[in-house]
Scaffold this motif. Structure first.
Motif, PDB file in Angstrom:
ATOM      1  N   ILE A  89      -8.790  -8.951   8.798  1.00 49.42           N
ATOM      2  CA  ILE A  89      -9.054  -7.761   8.357  1.00 49.42           C
ATOM      3  C   ILE A  89      -7.870  -6.801   8.313  1.00 49.42           C
ATOM      4  O   ILE A  89      -7.759  -5.985   7.238  1.00 49.42           O
ATOM      5  CB  ILE A  89     -10.267  -7.033   9.198  1.00 49.42           C
ATOM      6  CG1 ILE A  89     -11.497  -7.633   9.243  1.00 49.42           C
ATOM      7  CG2 ILE A  89     -10.217  -5.429   9.196  1.00 49.42           C
ATOM      8  CD1 ILE A  89     -12.539  -7.404  10.270  1.00 49.42           C
ATOM      9  N   GLN A  90      -7.224  -6.828   9.299  1.00 46.32           N
ATOM     10  CA  GLN A  90      -5.799  -6.069   9.203  1.00 46.32           C
ATOM     11  C   GLN A  90      -4.831  -6.600   8.067  1.00 46.32           C
ATOM     12  O   GLN A  90      -4.345  -5.460   7.325  1.00 46.32           O
ATOM     13  CB  GLN A  90      -5.185  -6.247  10.585  1.00 46.32           C
ATOM     14  CG  GLN A  90      -3.939  -5.262  10.608  1.00 46.32           C
ATOM     15  CD  GLN A  90      -3.203  -5.303  11.863  1.00 46.32           C
ATOM     16  OE1 GLN A  90      -1.771  -5.190  12.083  1.00 46.32           O
ATOM     17  NE2 GLN A  90      -3.771  -5.301  12.904  1.00 46.32           N
ATOM     18  N   ASP A  91      -4.719  -7.607   7.883  1.00 40.74           N
ATOM     19  CA  ASP A  91      -3.829  -7.961   6.957  1.00 40.74           C
ATOM     20  C   ASP A  91      -4.436  -7.694   5.447  1.00 40.74           C
ATOM     21  O   ASP A  91      -3.593  -7.166   4.559  1.00 40.74           O
ATOM     22  CB  ASP A  91      -3.602  -9.775   6.935  1.00 40.74           C
ATOM     23  CG  ASP A  91      -2.724 -10.037   7.880  1.00 40.74           C
ATOM     24  OD1 ASP A  91      -2.336  -9.173   8.618  1.00 40.74           O
ATOM     25  OD2 ASP A  91      -2.766 -11.388   8.435  1.00 40.74           O
ATOM     26  N   LEU A  92      -5.688  -7.816   5.310  1.00 39.50           N
ATOM     27  CA  LEU A  92      -6.297  -7.430   3.911  1.00 39.50           C
ATOM     28  C   LEU A  92      -6.284  -5.960   3.626  1.00 39.50           C
ATOM     29  O   LEU A  92      -5.658  -5.358   2.645  1.00 39.50           O
ATOM     30  CB  LEU A  92      -7.817  -7.859   3.672  1.00 39.50           C
ATOM     31  CG  LEU A  92      -8.110  -9.141   3.606  1.00 39.50           C
ATOM     32  CD1 LEU A  92      -9.804  -9.485   3.847  1.00 39.50           C
ATOM     33  CD2 LEU A  92      -7.760  -9.308   2.019  1.00 39.50           C
ATOM     34  N   TYR A  93      -6.344  -5.035   4.798  1.00 39.29           N
ATOM     35  CA  TYR A  93      -6.215  -3.624   4.526  1.00 39.29           C
ATOM     36  C   TYR A  93      -4.708  -3.161   4.248  1.00 39.29           C
ATOM     37  O   TYR A  93      -4.526  -2.368   3.651  1.00 39.29           O
ATOM     38  CB  TYR A  93      -6.869  -2.834   5.981  1.00 39.29           C
ATOM     39  CG  TYR A  93      -7.068  -1.438   5.803  1.00 39.29           C
ATOM     40  CD1 TYR A  93      -8.015  -0.997   4.884  1.00 39.29           C
ATOM     41  CD2 TYR A  93      -6.439  -0.456   6.451  1.00 39.29           C
ATOM     42  CE1 TYR A  93      -7.965   0.296   4.846  1.00 39.29           C
ATOM     43  CE2 TYR A  93      -6.560   0.823   6.807  1.00 39.29           C
ATOM     44  CZ  TYR A  93      -7.542   1.190   5.467  1.00 39.29           C
ATOM     45  OH  TYR A  93      -7.619   2.582   5.493  1.00 39.29           O
ATOM     46  N   PHE A  94      -3.766  -3.824   5.163  1.00 41.38           N
ATOM     47  CA  PHE A  94      -2.434  -3.670   4.979  1.00 41.38           C
ATOM     48  C   PHE A  94      -1.928  -3.674   3.437  1.00 41.38           C
ATOM     49  O   PHE A  94      -1.547  -3.210   2.817  1.00 41.38           O
ATOM     50  CB  PHE A  94      -1.789  -4.528   6.074  1.00 41.38           C
ATOM     51  CG  PHE A  94      -0.043  -4.380   5.539  1.00 41.38           C
ATOM     52  CD1 PHE A  94       0.624  -3.123   6.040  1.00 41.38           C
ATOM     53  CD2 PHE A  94       0.703  -5.302   4.936  1.00 41.38           C
ATOM     54  CE1 PHE A  94       1.890  -3.252   5.999  1.00 41.38           C
ATOM     55  CE2 PHE A  94       1.825  -5.276   4.997  1.00 41.38           C
ATOM     56  CZ  PHE A  94       2.398  -4.164   5.046  1.00 41.38           C
ATOM     57  N   LEU A 176      -7.705  -1.184  11.585  1.00 42.05           N
ATOM     58  CA  LEU A 176      -7.233  -0.440  10.624  1.00 42.05           C
ATOM     59  C   LEU A 176      -6.247   0.576  11.035  1.00 42.05           C
ATOM     60  O   LEU A 176      -5.323   0.833   9.886  1.00 42.05           O
ATOM     61  CB  LEU A 176      -8.789   0.254  10.231  1.00 42.05           C
ATOM     62  CG  LEU A 176      -9.762  -0.853   9.590  1.00 42.05           C
ATOM     63  CD1 LEU A 176     -10.980   0.032   9.185  1.00 42.05           C
ATOM     64  CD2 LEU A 176      -9.128  -1.860   8.634  1.00 42.05           C
ATOM     65  N   GLN A 177      -6.309   1.116  12.018  1.00 43.34           N
ATOM     66  CA  GLN A 177      -5.289   2.262  12.571  1.00 43.34           C
ATOM     67  C   GLN A 177      -3.936   1.307  12.631  1.00 43.34           C
ATOM     68  O   GLN A 177      -2.701   2.112  11.929  1.00 43.34           O
ATOM     69  CB  GLN A 177      -5.544   2.949  13.805  1.00 43.34           C
ATOM     70  CG  GLN A 177      -6.548   3.944  13.893  1.00 43.34           C
ATOM     71  CD  GLN A 177      -6.636   4.550  15.432  1.00 43.34           C
ATOM     72  OE1 GLN A 177      -6.683   3.646  16.243  1.00 43.34           O
ATOM     73  NE2 GLN A 177      -6.918   5.578  15.466  1.00 43.34           N
ATOM     74  N   ILE A 181      -0.552   2.172  10.156  1.00 40.72           N
ATOM     75  CA  ILE A 181       0.766   2.491  10.869  1.00 40.72           C
ATOM     76  C   ILE A 181       1.797   1.673  10.197  1.00 40.72           C
ATOM     77  O   ILE A 181       2.817   2.004  10.044  1.00 40.72           O
ATOM     78  CB  ILE A 181       0.807   2.646  12.354  1.00 40.72           C
ATOM     79  CG1 ILE A 181      -0.207   3.529  13.001  1.00 40.72           C
ATOM     80  CG2 ILE A 181       2.040   2.388  12.927  1.00 40.72           C
ATOM     81  CD1 ILE A 181      -0.423   3.216  14.250  1.00 40.72           C
ATOM     82  N   ARG A 182       1.278   0.495  10.142  1.00 37.00           N
ATOM     83  CA  ARG A 182       2.260  -0.670   9.575  1.00 37.00           C
ATOM     84  C   ARG A 182       2.755  -0.263   8.089  1.00 37.00           C
ATOM     85  O   ARG A 182       3.651  -0.195   7.529  1.00 37.00           O
ATOM     86  CB  ARG A 182       1.840  -2.014   9.529  1.00 37.00           C
ATOM     87  CG  ARG A 182       1.838  -2.726  10.925  1.00 37.00           C
ATOM     88  CD  ARG A 182       1.030  -3.973  10.922  1.00 37.00           C
ATOM     89  NE  ARG A 182       1.682  -5.028   9.707  1.00 37.00           N
ATOM     90  CZ  ARG A 182       0.828  -5.799   9.189  1.00 37.00           C
ATOM     91  NH1 ARG A 182      -0.456  -5.899   9.471  1.00 37.00           N
ATOM     92  NH2 ARG A 182       1.325  -6.681   8.227  1.00 37.00           N
ATOM     93  N   ALA A 201      -2.501 -11.202  -1.362  1.00 35.69           N
ATOM     94  CA  ALA A 201      -3.824 -10.780  -0.328  1.00 35.69           C
ATOM     95  C   ALA A 201      -4.051 -12.493   0.494  1.00 35.69           C
ATOM     96  O   ALA A 201      -3.940 -13.511   0.013  1.00 35.69           O
ATOM     97  CB  ALA A 201      -4.997 -10.765  -1.231  1.00 35.69           C
ATOM     98  N   PRO A 202      -4.292 -12.199   1.569  1.00 35.00           N
ATOM     99  CA  PRO A 202      -4.581 -13.336   2.558  1.00 35.00           C
ATOM    100  C   PRO A 202      -5.838 -14.231   1.988  1.00 35.00           C
ATOM    101  O   PRO A 202      -6.618 -13.561   1.485  1.00 35.00           O
ATOM    102  CB  PRO A 202      -4.865 -12.857   3.861  1.00 35.00           C
ATOM    103  CG  PRO A 202      -5.195 -11.316   3.704  1.00 35.00           C
ATOM    104  CD  PRO A 202      -4.292 -10.984   2.400  1.00 35.00           C
TER     105      PRO A 202
END
Length: 572
Positions: A89-94, A176-177, A181-182, A201-202
């Motif tokens: 989820i984090q990698d996709l949102y980034f 997601l936060q 930030i990243r 995309a992962p």
């Protein structure tokens, strides 16, 4: 319509007018999805014993409904989320945020959020990054990331359905936060003219959540089994449920094979910071567990004792051991070696009464004449020898029995054989419970005979009572000792015999010490108190001792410095 009246014998047994009912609240973990607000229905009988039998059957059926509902919900929605899913989820949102930034740059900063120029976009990115960092540092999650969590989980590349109210929603919002930030830092470099590629995309394949029943469903099955076999008393069942619910609150409701050693360590750390009696303290009433821990830290509130923490860990460990025997998959032992080192020996956790305390207790108006039953610590002319208040302390002093073992005595439990009077401490009807299901025979000491205990019991029999102390009532957990325990604690305080480490249970310690001082063999002492035999004695023989031999030993008991000759014997 008349209100339902709580009845003894079973925690779900109620009565309206003369008809008995089953009544159960919906467990918290499924209350939001279960189709009813409670499971209440008539047992269609007016006979108490039949109602007790029927409510047990009905209770098992209702628990199965709860379990089936949990399983259905677990198939429809995840209760928790795996670390692999969080990373995805984090990698996709980034990747999504950087891709979005590329598109805006390619358009010449047309409608970059609310900005319409390069400078405005640069400033806005810095401001939003500052807000996210501040909230992340403080552990705050605002509405924006909560709504983003719902949006992101609905993406086809993720497609996770998370149960409403699951603690995992906060995990998703927090990740997601982190991604924001990243991404803000990467976008800031782009504003400085640095080349920061948007990552591919992962993999769109979401790692599957570990299969298997959720902890809540497994515990429901364990609880039902313990009810059917009468392995757990209602009090013990409540204890298991309290600690299991707390673990689920803190670590999430997941398949039991999904929990790892860090989950157990985090739970132990939370227990060590949890304030004692938090639902009775004004500072912590109504707070969540984590909020209560923080308040305890800030205000220096007393926390759970070592014995309570170890008991909680033992309850969870027992559930894990049971689950390992039920499931085809290996259930990792995550609670092994988790207990805290005891700072006291078990015998030091509660004290016997001192000789001065015993004198204070047995020379109080309760035993010499009081003002009235409700004013039993004030001098007067009321004789209390026909009440449980009078007999329970004396019986505990001379038998070493537990409070509830005495409170639940039936007339038939007081008997004699070849002229030797004795108590038969045992499980009889559904209201009588023994620790470890261990029944035993305890001879009645000559001092109790002198004080008229057998005469008192016979008077109850002649009055048509079937219980030795007919005025005592079952409490909500199915014990007769609830009210007497509180009454005796109040009594000790009012007569000036109360200390932090003494209670009614202290009589049991006094009895053990009296056995030692009288030179009574330890095996016989353990038999009288209902303890398991120690060492080789536990391995050989049947552990039985003839009543005359037990009586011979009991007659040796005395309490140096304590004379009860001033107490008048009961007379019918």
């Amino acid at each position: 319509m008349a209100a339902l009246e709580k009845m003894p014998g079973h925690p779900r047994l109620y009565r309206r007018n003369a008809t008995y009912y089953h009544r159960a609240a919906i467990p918290k973990d499924i209350a939001g999805t279960y189709p009813k607000s409670e499971e209440t229905f008539s047992l269609k009988t007016k006979d108490y014993r039949e109602a007790v039998r029927l409510v047990r059957v009905a209770g098992a059926e209702v628990d199965q409904r709860f379990s089936d509902h949990r399983k259905a919900m677990s198939r429809a929605a995840q209760q928790d989320i795996t670390p692999e899913q969080i990373r995805l989820i984090q990698d996709l949102y980034f990747q999504h945020l950087l891709e979005e930034d590329e598109e805006v740059r390619a358009s010449g900063f047309v409608e970059y959020n609310a900005a319409k120029s390069f400078e405005e976009a640069h400033t806005l990115n810095a401001d939003l990054a500052s807000v996210s960092k501040d909230q992340y540092a403080r552990g705050h999650v605002d509405e924006f990331f909560e709504s983003e969590a719902e949006e992101v989980l609905s993406w086809s590349s993720i497609g996770i359905t998370l149960a409403a109210g699951s603690p995992a929603w906060r995990k998703v919002a927090r990740t997601l936060q982190e991604a924001h930030i990243r991404a803000s830092e990467a976008i800031h470099k782009r504003f400085q003219g640095e080349i920061v590629p948007t990552p591919d995309a992962p993999s769109a394949q979401v790692p599957a959540h570990p299969k298997g029943p959720l902890l809540s469903a497994l515990f429901a099955e364990r609880s039902e089994e313990a009810q059917r076999t009468k392995e757990w008393s209602p009090k013990l069942q409540d204890d298991y449920r309290i600690w299991t619910d707390l673990f689920i609150e803190l670590q999430g409701d997941r398949p039991i094979t999904d929990y790892k050693k860090p989950d157990a360590r985090e739970f132990k750390a939370a227990l060590m910071g949890l304030p004692s009696n938090r639902n009775k303290k004004s500072q912590t009433i109504g707070l969540s567990t984590r909020e209560a821990i923080e308040v305890a830290r800030v205000h220096g509130l007393p926390t759970l004792s070592v014995s309570t923490i170890n008991k909680a860990l033992s309850r969870l460990q027992a559930t894990w051991v049971w689950a390992d025997k039920q499931l085809d998959e290996d259930v990792p032992e995550i609670f092994g070696s988790m207990k805290l080192a005891a700072t006291k020996r078990p015998r030091d956790e509660a004290d016997p009464f001192s000789v001065d305390q015993l004198r204070t207790i047995f020379r109080s108006p309760l035993f010499t004449g009081c003002k009235s039953q409700s004013h039993r610590t004030e001098p007067g002319h009321t004789d209390m020898s026909g009440t449980s208040w009078f007999w329970l302390p004396l019986l505990a002093l001379w038998t070493g029995a537990r409070l509830n073992e005495l409170c639940q005595l039936r007339i038939d439990d007081v008997d004699q054989d070849k002229g030797i009077p004795f108590l038969h401490l045992r499980e009889g009807d559904e209201t009588q419970r023994m620790k470890g299901n261990k029944s035993r025979i305890v001879p009645i000491h000559p001092e109790l005979v002198r004080l008229g205990f057998p005469v008192y019991v016979e008077a109850q029999r002649m009055s048509g009572h079937d219980r030795v102390f007919p005025t005592l009532k079952l409490d909500a957990k199915g014990y007769y000792s609830g009210r007497p325990s509180k009454d005796f604690s109040t009594f000790l305080a009012r007569v000036g015999a109360k200390t932090r480490t003494t209670s009614f249970h202290s009589f049991r310690h006094n009895f053990k010490d009296a056995c030692r001082h009288a030179g009574i063999n330890q095996d016989i002492s353990d038999i009288l108190e209902g303890h398991a035999l120690q060492g080789m004695a536990a391995r050989y023989g049947d552990g039985r001792v003839p009543l005359p031999r037990l009586y011979e030993e009991v007659c040796k008991l005395k309490y140096d410095g304590l004379n009860l000759g001033h107490i008048r014997a009961f007379s019918s």
